[in-house]
Structure formats: C-alpha cells, structure tokens
Design an enzyme around this catalytic site. Structure first.
Site, PDB file in Angstrom:
ATOM      1  N   GLY A   1       0.842  -1.189   0.000  1.00  0.00           N
ATOM      2  CA  GLY A   1       0.000   0.000   0.000  1.00  0.00           C
ATOM      3  C   GLY A   1       0.877   1.238   0.000  1.00  0.00           C
ATOM      4  O   GLY A   1       2.016   1.200   0.453  1.00  0.00           O
TER       5      GLY A   1
ATOM      6  N   HIS B   1      -2.880   7.120   6.970  1.00  0.00           N
ATOM      7  CA  HIS B   1      -1.966   8.083   6.342  1.00  0.00           C
ATOM      8  C   HIS B   1      -2.704   9.327   5.855  1.00  0.00           C
ATOM      9  O   HIS B   1      -2.195  10.435   5.984  1.00  0.00           O
ATOM     10  CB  HIS B   1      -1.210   7.454   5.161  1.00  0.00           C
ATOM     11  CG  HIS B   1       0.009   6.690   5.555  1.00  0.00           C
ATOM     12  ND1 HIS B   1       1.088   7.263   6.202  1.00  0.00           N
ATOM     13  CD2 HIS B   1       0.333   5.388   5.387  1.00  0.00           C
ATOM     14  CE1 HIS B   1       2.013   6.348   6.409  1.00  0.00           C
ATOM     15  NE2 HIS B   1       1.585   5.196   5.924  1.00  0.00           N
TER      16      HIS B   1
END
Length: 196
Positions: free
Chosen positions: A45, A151
């Site tokens: 990812g 994030h």
C-alpha cells in the site's frame, strides 16, 4: 516514474488529506507513479502523503500476502489479486474484535511492531474512474486499508503503540528522519544534513 518516499518526521505525514476531484492535475499519471513507487519498494500500500501530497488518495495491492501459509484458503483468495485505488475515502464504521498484527511502513523503514486494529471496516470511496463504492472489508485486507487510510488522516502506525514502546523507538525514529538508515528505494529525509 518512481518517486521518493517521504520519511518519518516530515510534516506532510501529519496533515489530514484534502478531497480531490476529477480535475486534479495529472491524476492518471500520479496514480501510475504511485503503483510504480509502491512495487519498487516492495510495499502492499502507498498513500499520497508518503510521496509528499496531502490529499485523500491511496493504492493497495494485497497479492503479496496471499501466499502466507498461516492464512485460510478463503483469506488467501480474498487477498490474491486485490488491487484498488481509493480516492476521497472515508471509513464509516469499524467493528469486530481488535486483533494484533505486525505492521511496517515504507516511510518508517526497518521498524515493525504489533498494532491493534478492529477486524472489520465499512468504507466509502471513489475508484480511479470516480465511481462511488461502499464496501465492507475484514481481516488482513481491512488492516492494510486501515493502515493506508490512517496516512490520509495524518496518523502513523507508531502512534498506536504504547508510550513505553514509543520511548524505546524514539532514537531509531530520529535516525530515520535524519537519513541514518539503509534502504533499497528512494527516500526523502526531512532532517538530513546537507552536503554529506
């Protein structure tokens, strides 16, 4: 094009990402570069803040996890070939038991720790054609998505550790931000001394 991954300590990793629209400049190229950057660094990812952009965009490909022999056949099947772009994602619900799993991060190389997360999520997002999806994911797939989703919320997996663990990692994290680490992919370090 492979982009440098932003290291721990850069303020961009702490910003809550902004939603984007179809007219975001060079979006197709950006997504293509994110895939290339992620694969080059052997990641599963990558979120836009990790390449310096405080926007709500991340990519996930869990295929590398699908050959883990500790997983059930069903879990392996779920992870194999799961490749998705998430734009303007918002987790609507997290449910189920919390469970520990050892996580790492391309922005925090050489540090892996056990992190507690809920086993199931309901997430609303747009794909790379701006088609809307509302999906429920569980297990390892949900965890990878939760990690990347954090994030775009300005959260790192190290934030979820105990205060003792954080104190023990403080020196190693400081070294990462200064570039005192060996990695086999391009990185940008916020506190690296120039001219070295």
């Amino acid at each position: 094009m492979t982009l440098p991954i932003i290291a721990y300590g850069d303020p961009v990793l702490r910003k809550v990402g902004e939603d984007i629209d179809k007219d975001y400049p060079n979006l197709k190229e950006l997504i293509s570069n994110m895939w290339e950057t992620m694969y080059n660094a052997s990641g599963v990812g990558l979120a836009a803040p990790q390449i310096g952009l405080p926007i709500r965009l991340f990519v996930v490909d869990t295929t590398p996890f699908s050959d883990d022999e500790d997983l059930t056949k069903e879990e392996q099947k779920q992870l194999n070939g799961f490749k998705q772009v998430f734009i303007n994602a918002h987790i609507e619900e997290e449910s189920g038991e919390e469970w520990l799993f050892n996580e790492g991060c391309l922005s925090i190389p050489d540090i892996r720790e056990d992190v507690n997360r809920k086993e199931r999520i309901k997430i609303n997002y747009l794909d790379d054609t701006f088609k809307e999806h509302v999906e429920i994911y569980d297990g390892l797939l949900a965890r990878v998505i939760q990690h990347e989703y954090d994030h775009i919320e300005g959260i790192l997996f190290t934030d979820k550790l105990s205060s003792l663990k954080k104190r023990l990692l403080k020196g190693r994290l400081a070294n990462i931000s200064k570039g005192k680490i060996n990695v086999d992919y391009r990185m940008r370090f916020p506190n690296q001394k120039k001219g070295r």
